[in-house]
Design a protein around this motif. Structure first.
Motif, PDB file in Angstrom:
ATOM      1  N   SER A 140       0.834  -1.208   0.000  1.00 29.90           N
ATOM      2  CA  SER A 140       0.000   0.000   0.000  1.00 29.90           C
ATOM      3  C   SER A 140       0.866   1.254   0.000  1.00 29.90           C
ATOM      4  N   SER A 141       2.076   1.116  -0.528  1.00 23.94           N
ATOM      5  CA  SER A 141       3.056   2.206  -0.402  1.00 23.94           C
ATOM      6  C   SER A 141       3.108   3.153  -1.590  1.00 23.94           C
ATOM      7  N   GLN A 142       2.344   2.891  -2.640  1.00 25.41           N
ATOM      8  CA  GLN A 142       2.523   3.689  -3.850  1.00 25.41           C
ATOM      9  C   GLN A 142       2.147   5.158  -3.661  1.00 25.41           C
ATOM     10  N   LEU A 143       1.129   5.423  -2.851  1.00 18.13           N
ATOM     11  CA  LEU A 143       0.792   6.820  -2.565  1.00 18.13           C
ATOM     12  C   LEU A 143       1.906   7.490  -1.768  1.00 18.13           C
ATOM     13  N   MET A 144       2.493   6.752  -0.836  1.00 17.26           N
ATOM     14  CA  MET A 144       3.599   7.288  -0.051  1.00 17.26           C
ATOM     15  C   MET A 144       4.782   7.624  -0.951  1.00 17.26           C
ATOM     16  N   ILE A 145       5.082   6.725  -1.876  1.00 18.25           N
ATOM     17  CA  ILE A 145       6.214   6.951  -2.778  1.00 18.25           C
ATOM     18  C   ILE A 145       5.919   8.114  -3.720  1.00 18.25           C
ATOM     19  N   SER A 146       4.666   8.226  -4.152  1.00 17.82           N
ATOM     20  CA  SER A 146       4.284   9.365  -4.996  1.00 17.82           C
ATOM     21  C   SER A 146       4.485  10.680  -4.256  1.00 17.82           C
ATOM     22  N   GLU A 147       4.191  10.661  -2.968  1.00 16.57           N
ATOM     23  CA  GLU A 147       4.392  11.864  -2.150  1.00 16.57           C
ATOM     24  C   GLU A 147       5.877  12.225  -2.074  1.00 16.57           C
ATOM     25  N   LEU A 148       6.715  11.209  -1.926  1.00 13.48           N
ATOM     26  CA  LEU A 148       8.160  11.459  -1.915  1.00 13.48           C
ATOM     27  C   LEU A 148       8.618  12.054  -3.240  1.00 13.48           C
ATOM     28  N   LEU A 149       8.127  11.488  -4.333  1.00 15.37           N
ATOM     29  CA  LEU A 149       8.513  11.980  -5.653  1.00 15.37           C
ATOM     30  C   LEU A 149       8.064  13.422  -5.855  1.00 15.37           C
ATOM     31  N   GLU A 150       6.849  13.703  -5.436  1.00 16.45           N
ATOM     32  CA  GLU A 150       6.299  15.047  -5.617  1.00 16.45           C
ATOM     33  C   GLU A 150       7.094  16.082  -4.831  1.00 16.45           C
ATOM     34  N   ASN A 151       7.508  15.701  -3.618  1.00 19.55           N
ATOM     35  CA  ASN A 151       8.236  16.638  -2.757  1.00 19.55           C
ATOM     36  C   ASN A 151       9.750  16.528  -2.901  1.00 19.55           C
ATOM     37  N   ARG A 152      10.183  15.639  -3.810  1.00 20.06           N
ATOM     38  CA  ARG A 152      11.613  15.404  -4.026  1.00 20.06           C
ATOM     39  C   ARG A 152      12.337  15.080  -2.718  1.00 20.06           C
ATOM     40  N   LYS A 153      11.743  14.180  -1.967  1.00 19.69           N
ATOM     41  CA  LYS A 153      12.314  13.726  -0.701  1.00 19.69           C
ATOM     42  C   LYS A 153      12.795  12.288  -0.854  1.00 19.69           C
ATOM     43  N   GLU A 154      13.593  11.855   0.096  1.00 20.07           N
ATOM     44  CA  GLU A 154      14.075  10.477   0.112  1.00 20.07           C
ATOM     45  C   GLU A 154      13.813   9.860   1.482  1.00 20.07           C
ATOM     46  N   MET A 155      13.662   8.545   1.492  1.00 24.23           N
ATOM     47  CA  MET A 155      13.505   7.819   2.750  1.00 24.23           C
ATOM     48  C   MET A 155      14.562   6.723   2.799  1.00 24.23           C
ATOM     49  N   SER A 156      15.437   6.816   3.774  1.00 28.88           N
ATOM     50  CA  SER A 156      16.550   5.881   3.887  1.00 28.88           C
ATOM     51  C   SER A 156      16.122   4.594   4.594  1.00 28.88           C
ATOM     52  N   LEU A 157      16.675   3.500   4.137  1.00 25.87           N
ATOM     53  CA  LEU A 157      16.464   2.226   4.830  1.00 25.87           C
ATOM     54  C   LEU A 157      17.212   2.215   6.152  1.00 25.87           C
ATOM     55  N   TYR A 158      18.457   2.670   6.121  1.00 28.23           N
ATOM     56  CA  TYR A 158      19.359   2.496   7.261  1.00 28.23           C
ATOM     57  C   TYR A 158      19.163   3.550   8.345  1.00 28.23           C
ATOM     58  N   GLU A 159      18.465   4.636   8.018  1.00 29.43           N
ATOM     59  CA  GLU A 159      18.176   5.647   9.034  1.00 29.43           C
ATOM     60  C   GLU A 159      16.688   5.690   9.365  1.00 29.43           C
ATOM     61  N   ASP A 160      15.836   5.766   8.341  1.00 26.80           N
ATOM     62  CA  ASP A 160      14.408   5.982   8.575  1.00 26.80           C
ATOM     63  C   ASP A 160      13.640   4.688   8.821  1.00 26.80           C
ATOM     64  N   LEU A 161      13.690   3.771   7.852  1.00 27.88           N
ATOM     65  CA  LEU A 161      12.835   2.592   7.957  1.00 27.88           C
ATOM     66  C   LEU A 161      13.185   1.748   9.183  1.00 27.88           C
ATOM     67  N   VAL A 162      14.471   1.491   9.406  1.00 30.31           N
ATOM     68  CA  VAL A 162      14.836   0.652  10.561  1.00 30.31           C
ATOM     69  C   VAL A 162      14.536   1.358  11.881  1.00 30.31           C
ATOM     70  N   ALA A 163      14.497   2.696  11.856  1.00 27.79           N
ATOM     71  CA  ALA A 163      14.202   3.434  13.087  1.00 27.79           C
ATOM     72  C   ALA A 163      12.800   3.131  13.600  1.00 27.79           C
ATOM     73  N   ALA A 164      11.905   2.697  12.702  1.00 26.56           N
ATOM     74  CA  ALA A 164      10.547   2.353  13.122  1.00 26.56           C
ATOM     75  C   ALA A 164      10.543   1.157  14.064  1.00 26.56           C
ATOM     76  N   TRP A 165      11.580   0.331  14.017  1.00 23.94           N
ATOM     77  CA  TRP A 165      11.661  -0.844  14.890  1.00 23.94           C
ATOM     78  C   TRP A 165      12.431  -0.560  16.186  1.00 23.94           C
ATOM     79  N   VAL A 166      12.871   0.682  16.356  1.00 16.27           N
ATOM     80  CA  VAL A 166      13.661   1.050  17.541  1.00 16.27           C
ATOM     81  C   VAL A 166      12.920   2.168  18.279  1.00 16.27           C
ATOM     82  N   PRO A 167      12.224   1.873  19.385  1.00 14.53           N
ATOM     83  CA  PRO A 167      11.403   2.881  20.074  1.00 14.53           C
ATOM     84  C   PRO A 167      12.158   4.163  20.410  1.00 14.53           C
ATOM     85  N   GLU A 168      13.437   4.053  20.724  1.00 14.32           N
ATOM     86  CA  GLU A 168      14.228   5.226  21.079  1.00 14.32           C
ATOM     87  C   GLU A 168      14.306   6.230  19.925  1.00 14.32           C
TER      88      GLU A 168
END
Length: 718
Positions: free
Chosen positions: A316-344
């Motif tokens: 269900s990520s295509q809208l999220m990715i479209s938002e990134l493309l529209e805003n010319r933003k990036e989402m990192s695996l090693y900083e952003d995505l994995v941070a979701a699994w670390v409460p701190e």
């Protein structure tokens, strides 16, 4: 849970040769017998553009053909949407979604063309009915893919620090470890070794679906078959490193207690740090008892419920990715995505692009650290690192001559430590210590310095140039030289730089070209910044965007290369105007206009010609000791003439045994004929000939036994 300091752990590094050989053995078993030794259900590569994805598909097909990937494994190369950078985290979601769609397409095709047509109608004409159908499809995709075992390799990007690997993709750079174990096989690539290591990791998932993420510029050498992965979580692979190295990498802060094993520990991840200073490491209690800290290797395993959560998010990520493309933003695996699994990290993550969604969808699960104390982290992030790994302490693993044609030592000067792979070297060539020459044809009069890299270069011989154009070309020590075919261009552009040049460092920050600061280069050549750069906006001037490389006739490009590298009269009144008025290209532009199809075709034909030459020499002068079956596989990649070449070899077979009847076993001569018949898909004749092989083996064995018995009797008489 046991305190990590309460037991002594094995901290010695693994034997690289032993680890790789075990991994390759496991890979071959999993490819040949996937029902006995489970293999990956799918292997997915991320790519920067559709063109690069097409190149990667070619490599994936090659890997299947060469027995590196099982035929049952689904392979897919997924480009970033619209060829725009979205970050490794978003690329991960996009790749999982693309794989789910691919599986769904395969399922529909299995049901029949009407199902495919219905799906196409729904995607092109949205309606309430189709929306319900699409929701059901998404749910079915999640249910289907969450049972699969997926290897995801992040291989997109522009390889700025290893620019000569940019055309081929850094993950496919040559790495001839253990090449001598298979002397007639293709040159091993970094990708092949990654497949071998990852094949052992598959069994850690057992029967629970999951994802194993690796990066395309790292070879993590460790025994992945003994890896322990907690259920229903994500797990990041770590290894202790010194603090000076940690300052340039990601660092994992793990709990002080956890599960301990022989040579490993599994602990909850408490925090993530990026390129931390010593003060930050102390503040976050990230320093281990021995004064080291845990390196984030970029290898991540996700299994069980955590994998289901990730698949659900991806589908269900295509809208999220479209938002990134529209805003010319990036989402990192090693900083952003994995941070979701670390409460701190949740508070830090939420204001970032898609941060709230990541926390909401993935934040229920935890992340663990699997610390492999014997892991060797071989990073191929720069050209210098590539050469270091080929000439370092494990250089005994390296095949320094593989599938190549080289002249006698009396007519050339090639250093023993030079690495010549899939290349043809003419007499009169000099190659210095620890240099790498790959996929090239080097004509006479060429000198290559020490610690230099030459890739994909095809220098025409003397007979193809006019006498007045005859030149000698020298590549200085610690330089890189490569050629690239461009879309819409009949010529291949010659590209070069210094081994230590960093194309990302700007002119104002002492960036270099061919080992010299830009300001000195411009001054020595008598050219202006405006000749090299015509940038707009805030873009910094650097090697990456410098219009250095002219597109001219081959020997004009070589002459200008000599001039630009500072090896000829730099105030030359003919070369400077020639360079200025020529159409020139930058590394950045080159990256976007590579003709991957032409590059693959040229490489295939080149390697087929080399294999044909080796096979011909074996038939004409040797005792048939080469693996003709493997050589023919390469020859047959030359579609236009490969079959004809193999058939010509077959016609020679009846005379092989007669020519060397006293020393060549009949069984070997017959086996060569079998190999050639099978290469030509003449299975019936091959089976008939195989009977003659076994009959000859029986005769030769009986003869050997009789001879040995007679010798024993004669000896006993005395």
């Amino acid at each position: 849970m046991e305190n990590k300091g309460s037991r002594r752990r094995t901290r010695g590094k693994a034997d690289l040769a032993g680890t790789l050989r075990k991994s390759w053995y496991h890979l071959r078993l999993s490819v040949r017998h996937p029902t006995r030794v489970p293999t990956w259900d799918a292997i997915v590569l991320t790519a920067a553009s559709p063109e690069q994805a097409e190149l990667y598909e070619w490599h994936l097909k090659r890997a299947k053909r060469m027995g590196r990937i099982a035929t049952s494994t689904v392979t897919l190369a997924v480009p970033d949407p619209q060829g725009q950078r979205i970050g490794s985290g978003a690329a991960t979601l996009n790749a999982i979604y693309a794989l789910a769609r691919h599986y769904e397409q395969l399922r529909l095709e299995a049901l029949g063309p009407q199902q495919v047509a219905n799906a196409s109608n729904c995607s092109s004409e949205p309606s309430v009915r189709c929306k319900r159908s699409n929701d059901e499809v998404a749910a079915s995709m999640v249910t289907f893919i969450d049972k699969k075992h997926i290897l995801l390799l992040h291989a997109g990007g522009d390889s700025k620090r290893v620019p000569w690997a940019n055309p081929m993709g850094k993950v496919f750079l040559p790495l001839p470890y253990l090449a001598a174990d298979d002397p007639d096989g293709p040159v091993p690539l970094l990708f092949d070794h990654i497949l071998a290591i990852s094949s052992c990791a598959r069994q850690a998932f057992k029967n629970e679906g999951g994802l194993f993420i690796m990066t395309g510029d790292v070879l993590p050498c460790f025994d992945a078959s003994s890896m322990v992965l907690p259920e229903d979580t994500s797990c990041i692979i770590t290894v202790p490193i010194t603090l000076d190295i940690a300052s340039n990498h990601g660092v994992i802060v793990a709990s002080k207690s956890g599960i301990l094993g022989e040579g490993y520990s599994v602990c909850l991840v408490e925090n993530l740090l990026q390129k931390p200073s010593v003060e930050e490491l102390v503040e976050h209690q990230a320093i281990l008892d021995d004064g080291r800290t845990l390196l984030d290797t970029g290898i991540i395993a996700v299994r069980g419920k955590a994998w289901v959560d990730l698949v659900t998010l991806a589908c269900s990520s295509q809208l999220m990715i479209s938002e990134l493309l529209e805003n010319r933003k990036e989402m990192s695996l090693y900083e952003d995505l994995v941070a979701a699994w670390v409460p701190e990290k949740h508070e830090w993550l939420q204001p970032r692009p898609l941060g709230e969604e990541l926390v909401y969808r993935l934040g229920k699960r935890k992340m663990f650290s699997y610390c492999a104390y014997d892991l060797q982290f071989l990073h191929f992030g720069t050209s210098n690192e590539v050469l270091d790994h080929l000439s370092g302490t494990d250089s005994g693993l390296v095949g320094r001559r593989h599938l190549c044609s080289i002249p006698a030592t009396t007519v050339s000067d090639i250093a023993a430590s030079a690495i010549i792979l899939s290349s043809k070297i003419a007499p009169g060539v000099s190659i210095g210590e620890d240099s790498l020459v790959y996929d090239s044809s080097i004509s006479d009069g060429i000198q290559i310095g020490s610690q230099s890299i030459v890739v994909g270069v095809n220098v025409p011989g003397n007979n193809s140039r006019a006498a007045e154009d005859s030149i000698r070309f020298m590549l200085p020590d610690r330089h890189c030289l490569w050629q690239v075919p461009l879309i819409g261009c009949t010529k291949r552009v010659i590209v070069y730089c210094g081994l230590h040049d960093n194309p990302k460092i700007s002119l104002s920050k002492d960036g270099t070209f061919c080992g010299k600061p830009w300001k000195k280069v411009l001054d020595d050549l008598g050219i202006q910044e405006s000749d090299m750069w015509s940038l707009t906006g805030t873009q910094e001037k650097c090697l990456w965007n410098a219009k250095v490389f002219p597109i001219l006739s081959y020997f004009e490009m070589l002459s200008l290369a000599t001039w630009l590298m500072g090896l000829s009269n730099q105030r030359n009144e003919s070369l400077r105007p020639l360079w200025k008025r020529s159409h020139r290209i930058s590394l950045e532009e080159l990256h976007k206009t590579i003709d991957f199809k032409q590059m693959c075709l040229g490489s295939s034909n080149h390697q087929a010609d080399l294999a044909a030459g080796i096979a011909m020499a074996c038939l004409n002068f040797g005792l048939l000791g080469r693996n003709l079956s493997q050589l023919c596989e390469e020859i047959l990649q030359k579609e236009a003439s490969g079959v004809k070449i193999c058939r010509d070899f077959l016609y020679r077979c009846p005379n092989l045994q007669a020519k060397n009847s006293m020393i060549l076993p009949k069984s070997r001569a017959y086996q060569v004929e079998v190999d050639l018949l099978r290469a030509l898909s003449e299975e019936t004749r091959a089976c008939e000939m195989e009977h003659r092989v076994w009959a000859a083996v029986a005769d030769e064995t009986a003869s050997a036994v009789r001879y040995g018995f007679k010798g024993t009797v004669e000896h006993s008489r005395y």
